[in-house]
Scaffold this active site. Structure first.
Site, PDB file in Angstrom:
ATOM      1  N   LYS A   1      23.042  48.747 -16.812  1.00  0.00           N
ATOM      2  CA  LYS A   1      22.656  48.167 -15.519  1.00  0.00           C
ATOM      3  C   LYS A   1      21.139  48.255 -15.290  1.00  0.00           C
ATOM      4  O   LYS A   1      20.522  47.310 -14.804  1.00  0.00           O
ATOM      5  CB  LYS A   1      23.379  48.875 -14.382  1.00  0.00           C
ATOM      6  CG  LYS A   1      24.889  48.883 -14.500  1.00  0.00           C
ATOM      7  CD  LYS A   1      25.481  47.496 -14.529  1.00  0.00           C
ATOM      8  CE  LYS A   1      26.997  47.548 -14.381  1.00  0.00           C
ATOM      9  NZ  LYS A   1      27.583  46.203 -14.491  1.00  0.00           N
TER      10      LYS A   1
ATOM     11  N   SER B   1      31.498  44.360  -9.201  1.00  0.00           N
ATOM     12  CA  SER B   1      32.133  45.453  -9.933  1.00  0.00           C
ATOM     13  C   SER B   1      33.580  45.636  -9.490  1.00  0.00           C
ATOM     14  O   SER B   1      33.885  45.573  -8.300  1.00  0.00           O
ATOM     15  CB  SER B   1      31.377  46.755  -9.684  1.00  0.00           C
ATOM     16  OG  SER B   1      30.107  46.657 -10.250  1.00  0.00           O
TER      17      SER B   1
ATOM     18  N   ASP C   1      30.538  41.912 -19.152  1.00  0.00           N
ATOM     19  CA  ASP C   1      29.820  42.489 -18.003  1.00  0.00           C
ATOM     20  C   ASP C   1      28.424  41.907 -17.769  1.00  0.00           C
ATOM     21  O   ASP C   1      28.032  41.721 -16.635  1.00  0.00           O
ATOM     22  CB  ASP C   1      29.704  44.005 -18.181  1.00  0.00           C
ATOM     23  CG  ASP C   1      29.342  44.734 -16.888  1.00  0.00           C
ATOM     24  OD1 ASP C   1      30.052  44.529 -15.891  1.00  0.00           O
ATOM     25  OD2 ASP C   1      28.346  45.483 -16.884  1.00  0.00           O
TER      26      ASP C   1
END
Ligand code: GTP
Ligand code: MN
Ligand code: MN
Length: 619
Positions: free
Chosen positions: A240, A282, A307
């Protein structure tokens, strides 16, 4: 005093800069490693080579230390379970900062602090923070090593669990370091410490961390400092922190997009292939959709990523997508043989690290939704005896599996292409009990960006905080935009004007989570989402029917392929229904959301809102 040479520069820094010990001549890297060792004062410095032997050694040590539990090798070969401190189970958005020089650059969606002030604070925290521990240096690349412009990073961490997990999630080690050195390439310095130094002779705990957590990004410097947490999203800095927050800034400056999206390949019974990406917040279904097992005859799904997606325009103005990661870090609960057999098959091959799942009595793992039958006895994620009567979930709702992506049988071979694949469609989606239909096609690209910019979802366990509130989450990037959110939306608009307009992907809004009056899901979801994907493709091909509504095009009840599905036309209608009263409330919510952007909201999007109101005849 700065440290450049080995001699006389102190015990710890010396090992980092000693020509014999450091496997690189990359001067900026050597300097940073030496400087960091001097600041954090580890017992030793270790350069990660990424080899299998190293992984075995590290995981053996972690088992010895009690951080990892080795699972039954017959059922989960070469796999481990970790149990975090109960206060270190998710990303900490309250403690995540974008420290740009100018506060305006961070925008209203980010926490900001003056970079000099923050650096001062961090230096104090990192001062001696690795005492009694090993400092690991992990060279990594996000995306392909042989990409045109490989994106390097180096994570320094005092957590062996992070090293082991990074080996699954990214391309790391000697090959990467050699290439970086050869190119004298820039890299993102990503510094991580658990913030749990050990005094002389002090015994370690299984999951060291610090109550004081800071996840900090310096966008101009392109650097990351993460303190106090061992949890994946806070500690595996290639993911991230780099591939979304820092990469979004790089992407703005270099003319591409870094997005919170999966990529999948869909092949029709006519053997025509399409590539789709999808952005959901998420815990809203990316990993599940990416690994979809279609319930309709003749349609095949393969995956490229679950993702993160990096997108850029190709030479012909086509939008191309690549997955910069090498592993899956998926939400465990709800992942089961019934709902996601592809993930289960990948996990069953082993080589995985599970965090905060429950343990079965025969040395395996379990989580809610994994099997149809609930085991009668387990050890829950906090180490307590558990039975179905315990009244609490056995696995933490944000427990995760970390598995190499190449263990997925249905991995598309295009995953290995450094230049990625051309997208035909982009889906935006969230978790909404009401209002948002199962699927809506945007009127055009600009209207699709509007859909993305107003995306909303009910909060989940993937981030700390209250669960179940509706929050706006533009392009599912709210926690990950590394700069001003209005500028981010403008970047989407201006960048896409440079692509071939005829080849832009079509944009759709989806919602697998709508509820019926009796509280059940309005749509079965999971493998049956292939029916929605089929409609998406048929819309692109111009062969499927739709009803025009003020928000866009929704399927006519008979346009969705419902073969073998036990749903009445009325139930389908309920799933795709656009309710004016609900949308009147929704538009108020969107208006309030847009007001928060102030001056930085692109005019085009304000215009989209006005037009939507007009179509509803609300204004
Ligand atoms: P991150 O990895 O945190 O970014 O989340 P994600 O978007 O990958 O979410 P994931 O696919 O792991 O899904 C999380 C939750 O959504 C699980 O509890 C799933 O059971 C549930 N879920 C996924 N797809 C569907 C669906 O089609 N219908 C329903 N009802 N639930 C779903
Ligand atoms: Mn995610
Ligand atoms: Mn996921």
């Amino acid at each position: 005093q700065g440290h450049q040479g080995g001699a006389g520069s102190g015990r710890h820094a010396a090992s980092a800069t000693d020509g014999a010990a450091a496997p690189t001549t990359h001067a900026r890297l050597l300097a940073w490693v030496a400087e960091t060792a001097e600041l954090t004062q580890p017992d030793s410095v270790y350069w990660v080579d990424g080899s299998e032997a190293e992984y075995t050694r590290l995981t053996d040590e972690l088992v010895e230390a009690g951080t990892l539990v080795r699972l039954n090798p017959d059922t989960f070969p070469n796999s481990f379970a970790a149990f975090s401190d109960p206060k270190d189970v998710a990303r900490v958005e309250e403690q995540t900062f974008i420290c740009s020089e100018d506060e305006r650059e961070a925008g209203f969606t980010n926490n900001w602090m003056d970079p000099a002030e923050m650096k001062g604070k961090l230096r104090t925290l990192f001062n001696g923070s690795m005492r009694g521990r090993t400092m690991y240096v992990i060279p990594f690349v996000m995306g392909h090593l042989d990409a045109e412009d490989p994106k390097f990073g180096v994570e320094i961490t005092d957590s062996a669990y992070v090293v082991a997990s990074m080996r699954i999630m990214a391309r790391i080690g000697t090959d990467v370091l050699n290439r970086m050195t050869e190119l004298d390439a820039d890299f993102v310095p990503a510094l991580h410490s658990l913030g749990a130094p050990l005094a002389e002779g002090e015994a370690d705990v299984p999951w060291p961390c610090n109550d004081n957590k800071w996840i900090v990004h310096f966008p101009e410097e392109r650097s990351i400092w993460s303190f106090g947490s061992g949890y994946g999203g806070n500690a595996l800095l290639g993911k991230k922190c780099y591939s979304l927050r820092i990469a979004s800034v790089m992407a703005r400056d270099e003319g591409w997009l870094a997005e919170h999206m999966l990529i999948l390949k869909l092949t029709s019974p006519q053997d025509k292939s399409y590539y789709l990406s999808a952005a959901f917040p998420s815990a809203c279904g990316k990993t599940n959709l990416a690994l979809l097992d279609p319930t309709i005859e003749g349609w095949k799904v393969e995956t490229l990523g679950d993702d993160i997606t990096w997108m850029r325009f190709g030479k012909e103005g086509e939008l191309r997508a690549v997955n910069p990661e090498a592993g899956l870090f998926g939400v465990a609960p709800g992942t089961g043989w019934g709902t996601n057999p592809n993930a289960m098959r990948a996990i069953a091959k082993g080589n995985s690290i599970f965090t905060n799942v429950a343990l079965t009595d025969d040395g395996g793992v379990w989580w809610e939704g994994m099997t149809e039958e609930t085991p009668t006895h387990l050890t829950d994620w906090q180490g307590n005896e558990w039975t179905p009567e315990s009244g609490q979930p056995a696995a933490h709702p944000n427990s995760r599996f970390c598995t190499p992506i190449d263990q997925i049988d249905m991995l598309a071979e295009e995953y290995y292409r450094p230049d990625g694949v051309e997208l035909s469609a982009i889906l935006f989606g969230g978790r909404r009990k009401t209002t948002v239909p199962l699927v809506t096609q945007s009127r055009d690209w600009a209207n699709g960006i509007f859909m993305g910019s107003t995306l909303s979802s009910e909060t989940t366990a993937a981030a700390a905080g209250e669960v179940g509130l509706v929050r706006r989450d533009p392009m599912a990037m709210l926690p990950f935009i590394g700069y001003d959110a209005g500028d981010y939306l403008r970047h989407w608009i201006t960048l896409s004007s440079k692509g071939d307009q005829a080849r832009l992907p079509k944009i759709f809004l989806v919602n697998w989570f709508r509820r019926t009056a009796d509280g059940g899901f309005a749509w079965p979801g999971f493998g049956d989402n292939a029916r929605v994907l089929k409609w998406v493709i048929e819309r692109i091909e111009g062969t499927a029917d739709a009803i025009e509504t003020p928000i866009g095009f929704v399927p006519t009840p008979d346009a969705l392929d419902l073969t073998g599905l036990d749903m009445t036309p009325a139930e389908v209608e309920a799933a795709v229904h656009v309710d004016s009263a609900e949308w009147a409330a929704e538009l108020k919510g969107i208006e309030e959301w847009y007001d928060r952007f102030g001056e930085s909201l692109p005019e085009e999007l304000r215009g989209q809102l006005t037009e939507l109101k007009e179509r509803f005849q609300f204004s």
